[in-house]
Design a protein around this motif. Structure first.
Motif, PDB file in Angstrom:
ATOM      1  N   GLU A   9      21.704  36.908  49.757  1.00  0.00           N
ATOM      2  CA  GLU A   9      21.951  38.344  49.571  1.00  0.00           C
ATOM      3  C   GLU A   9      20.941  38.932  48.615  1.00  0.00           C
ATOM      4  O   GLU A   9      20.481  40.066  48.785  1.00  0.00           O
ATOM      5  N   LYS A  10      20.587  38.153  47.555  1.00  0.00           N
ATOM      6  CA  LYS A  10      19.591  38.654  46.592  1.00  0.00           C
ATOM      7  C   LYS A  10      18.233  38.841  47.261  1.00  0.00           C
ATOM      8  O   LYS A  10      17.495  39.796  46.969  1.00  0.00           O
ATOM      9  N   GLU A  11      17.911  37.928  48.185  1.00  0.00           N
ATOM     10  CA  GLU A  11      16.627  38.056  48.912  1.00  0.00           C
ATOM     11  C   GLU A  11      16.618  39.349  49.724  1.00  0.00           C
ATOM     12  O   GLU A  11      15.625  40.086  49.744  1.00  0.00           O
ATOM     13  N   TYR A  21      18.497  41.960  49.071  1.00  0.00           N
ATOM     14  CA  TYR A  21      18.534  43.036  48.064  1.00  0.00           C
ATOM     15  C   TYR A  21      17.121  43.379  47.589  1.00  0.00           C
ATOM     16  O   TYR A  21      16.719  44.550  47.551  1.00  0.00           O
ATOM     17  N   ASP A  22      16.350  42.365  47.231  1.00  0.00           N
ATOM     18  CA  ASP A  22      14.972  42.596  46.756  1.00  0.00           C
ATOM     19  C   ASP A  22      14.105  43.216  47.857  1.00  0.00           C
ATOM     20  O   ASP A  22      13.275  44.092  47.586  1.00  0.00           O
ATOM     21  N   LEU A  49      25.164  38.330  43.324  1.00  0.00           N
ATOM     22  CA  LEU A  49      24.835  38.085  44.728  1.00  0.00           C
ATOM     23  C   LEU A  49      24.395  36.649  44.962  1.00  0.00           C
ATOM     24  O   LEU A  49      23.857  36.008  44.048  1.00  0.00           O
ATOM     25  N   THR A  50      24.635  36.207  46.162  1.00  0.00           N
ATOM     26  CA  THR A  50      24.140  34.875  46.544  1.00  0.00           C
ATOM     27  C   THR A  50      22.627  34.943  46.673  1.00  0.00           C
ATOM     28  O   THR A  50      22.016  36.027  46.708  1.00  0.00           O
ATOM     29  N   SER A  51      22.018  33.770  46.778  1.00  0.00           N
ATOM     30  CA  SER A  51      20.542  33.737  46.893  1.00  0.00           C
ATOM     31  C   SER A  51      20.068  34.473  48.140  1.00  0.00           C
ATOM     32  O   SER A  51      19.065  35.182  48.116  1.00  0.00           O
ATOM     33  N   ASN A  75      25.030  44.993  40.729  1.00  0.00           N
ATOM     34  CA  ASN A  75      24.817  43.801  39.910  1.00  0.00           C
ATOM     35  C   ASN A  75      24.214  42.718  40.793  1.00  0.00           C
ATOM     36  O   ASN A  75      24.925  42.069  41.566  1.00  0.00           O
ATOM     37  N   SER A  76      22.931  42.515  40.643  1.00  0.00           N
ATOM     38  CA  SER A  76      22.250  41.549  41.498  1.00  0.00           C
ATOM     39  C   SER A  76      22.569  40.124  41.134  1.00  0.00           C
ATOM     40  O   SER A  76      22.382  39.207  41.930  1.00  0.00           O
ATOM     41  N   GLU A  77      23.088  39.916  39.904  1.00  0.00           N
ATOM     42  CA  GLU A  77      23.373  38.565  39.474  1.00  0.00           C
ATOM     43  C   GLU A  77      24.575  37.989  40.216  1.00  0.00           C
ATOM     44  O   GLU A  77      24.714  36.775  40.335  1.00  0.00           O
TER      45      GLU A  77
END
Length: 639
Positions: free
Chosen positions: A473-475, A477-478, A469-471, A465-467
């Protein structure tokens, strides 16, 4: 300066004239008379030469023409016997004769011949004598350059091998040379050096000579007081020279005459005239001229005229004597040459007869030798001819057998070569098949195992669930998702390159068309593909290599060129001549940089070059030429 030279001559040699010459001359003649006939013994002939030269030297003191005769006789005998040391003595004796007759050119000619042999035989004493004589003769001829060379050579030899007296005299000669050229400063330097060395010898004659010469230079430099000191010292030192007092007093008179002290000048000149030896007319002549000049300045014209007449009479007599001596010499030389010519003629006749007898005897002997050799050679030739015939038959048999063996061996090698070519082809095919199977296996492993693993990892990653994640962590992740997709695509491309399914189905041209069409759908670079010629006859191995190389070049353009357009041309001129041309409008490349360092990624020059080498090694009959062109790069690279 001629007065100085004359003074030195009488200083060292004048006393010999009045020696006990007759007794020695008679003794030498008695020894000569006891010798056997000329030509009987080399040792006796060399002794005869030495006696001729010694007798000639004795005659120089009393009968100069006889001296010349004995010198010529000695030289003639040395030439017959090739007695080199005797030649040196003969040439010196003849040179001395010419020198005494004031014939410096002829004297120098003989001295030079003697010097050449003396240097060859390393005769030091003779070299000391000859270099001094030659220098003096050149000086009398006013050839100052040559005179300096020989006087300098004389000085070097005397310094190395001679006595103190020899060295002092050699320095004196250089002083005389510069004095005669009116270079008085140079002359003074050498005369003062001679004066210093003469004191080491304790020889009163040499000491007086150096004092007088220094005095004469001081006179020319108008240093009259210094000159008088030297002349007065010379008067005190007794050297046994009869005319020394006359010579020195005349020089003192000349000084006072130049100083215009006529009283002292007249006194010294009268002493000089009174002391003059009546036999030395030259000395009387010089003093008479000085007295004439003094009386002329005193106004006593009568005495001046009387002494000038005496001076003129002696001068005329000297000239007359010289002329008579010259005529006598010419006649003597002429008669001597005639005599020598007759002797040479007789010797030539004897030699001719001896040679004729030798030739006759030699001819008979040669004829006998030729006859014997002819018989011997004729017999040897017959035997050799038989042997050659036998050898010829054997060689013919060997040649026939050799041709059969060569033909048989050639056929065997041809069959073996065909078998080797067949085996090589089979090995190449087997190697290619093995490579193809291995490519498929590796491609399958990459696609099925590594590709599946990467797909599963990507799927699991997307399940997160990428939502939540913090900004930051999302960076991350992408970024991981993109890298996973890239890795999967790279594995797919590698798998496809190792064992391209499209190549197996569509062949070279079809698979390249398909690959470029797929690139054009997904990439920003527009690729155009052209081909010409027939690719059906190209081997599968070469086609696969061309496919791999083309893909590699296209990937390099996509990764590095930053181009917007690219072209791929594949030209089949024949089975053995193929051209691959790849062109783009990208940023280009530096050939020098690419050649100097390794890149981790594919290099646009090195890898096509390497691939071409691989193709040529695997397929010797096929030549693949690759041309990589960049429109922005002025240097086209032809590989």
């Amino acid at each position: 300066m001629k007065k100085v030279i004359i003074y030195l001559f009488f200083l060292f040699f004048g006393s010999l004239v009045f020696g006990q010459a007759n007794s020695k001359l008679d003794s030498l003649k008695r020894v000569l008379a006891k010798l056997p006939e000329e030509g009987k013994s080399f040792a006796k002939d060399t002794l005869r030469v030495n006696l001729f030269c010694d007798i000639g030297e004795e005659y120089r003191k009393k009968k100069i023409d006889s001296s010349f005769y004995f010198g010529k006789e000695a030289l003639s005998l040395t030439q017959k016997r090739n007695f080199k040391k005797g030649k040196v003595k003969s040439y010196i004796l003849i040179g001395n004769y010419y020198s005494s007759q004031s014939l410096s050119v002829k004297a120098t000619e003989n001295y030079l011949k003697a010097l050449a042999i003396a240097e060859e035989l390393k005769l030091i004493n003779e070299q000391i004598l000859l270099t001094a004589e030659i220098g003096s003769d050149y000086l009398s001829l006013n050839d100052f350059k040559q005179s300096y060379l020989y006087f300098k050579k004389h000085t070097e030899i005397c310094k190395k091998y001679g006595s103190n007296e020899d060295y002092a005299l050699s320095i004196n000669n250089l002083g005389v040379l510069f004095f005669d050229q009116n270079k008085y400063s140079e002359a003074l330097k050498y005369f003062l050096e001679c004066e210093k060395w003469s004191k080491k010898t304790n020889n009163p004659k040499l000491i007086n000579a150096s004092l007088i010469n220094v005095g004469k230079v001081y006179v020319e430099l108008n240093k009259f007081d210094e000159a008088l000191i030297r002349f007065n010292k010379a008067l005190v030192i007794e050297d046994g020279y009869l005319d020394k007092s006359a010579f020195v007093n005349n020089e003192i008179a000349v000084i006072y005459l130049k100083k215009n002290d006529l009283k002292k000048a007249l006194k010294s000149a009268k002493i000089a005239f009174f002391k003059s030896n009546s036999l030395n007319k030259s000395m009387i002549k010089d003093v008479s001229l000085t007295l004439s000049q003094i009386y002329d300045k005193l106004g006593n014209e009568k005495e001046a005229l009387n002494y000038y007449k005496l001076y003129s009479e002696i001068s005329l007599k000297e000239d007359s004597v010289k002329n008579n001596q010259l005529v006598r010499f010419m006649n003597l030389d002429y008669e001597n040459e005639k005599q020598l010519f007759k002797i040479e003629g007789l010797n030539t006749s004897v030699k001719i007869k001896e040679n004729q007898n030798k030739i006759l005897f030699g001819s008979v002997l040669m004829a006998l030798v030729i006859i014997i050799l002819t018989l011997f050679l004729n017999n040897a030739i017959k035997k050799k001819k038989k042997f050659i015939e036998c050898q010829k038959l054997e060689i013919e048999d060997l040649n026939q057998n050799l041709e059969i063996k060569i033909k048989k061996r050639t056929e065997e090698l041809s069959e073996a070569n065909k078998e080797l070519i067949k085996k090589n082809f089979e090995i190449t095919e087997a190697l290619f098949k093995g490579q193809t199977i291995e490519r498929k296996r590796v491609a399958s492993e990459l696609h099925d195992n590594l590709g599946s693993t990467l797909s599963a990892l990507k799927w699991r990653l997307e399940a997160l669930n990428s939502e939540a994640l913090t900004s930051k962590e999302k960076e991350i992740y992408d970024s991981i998702k993109v890298m996973m997709g890239t890795a999967y695509q790279e594995v797919r491309n590698i798998s496809h390159n190792l064992s391209p399914a499209a190549f197996e189905k569509l062949g070279l041209i079809g698979s390249l068309n398909k690959f470029i069409n797929e690139i054009n759908e997904n990439k920003e670079i527009k690729f155009d593909f052209f081909y010409s010629g027939d690719s059906l006859n190209v081997s599968k191995k070469t086609s696969l290599d061309l496919y791999t190389i083309t893909l590699e070049l296209i990937n390099n353009i996509i990764k590095h060129s930053k181009a917007s357009e690219a072209k791929v041309n594949l030209i089949f001129r024949s089975v053995s001549e193929i051209y691959l041309v790849v062109e783009d409008n990208g940023v280009g490349f530096s050939k020098e940089a690419n050649l100097k360092k390794e890149f981790q990624s594919f290099n646009r020059i090195e890898y096509p070059w390497k691939f071409t080498s691989e193709i040529n090694n695997l397929n010797p009959g096929t030549q693949v030429k690759i041309l990589v062109i960049n429109q922005n790069n002025l240097n086209t690279t032809n590989l």
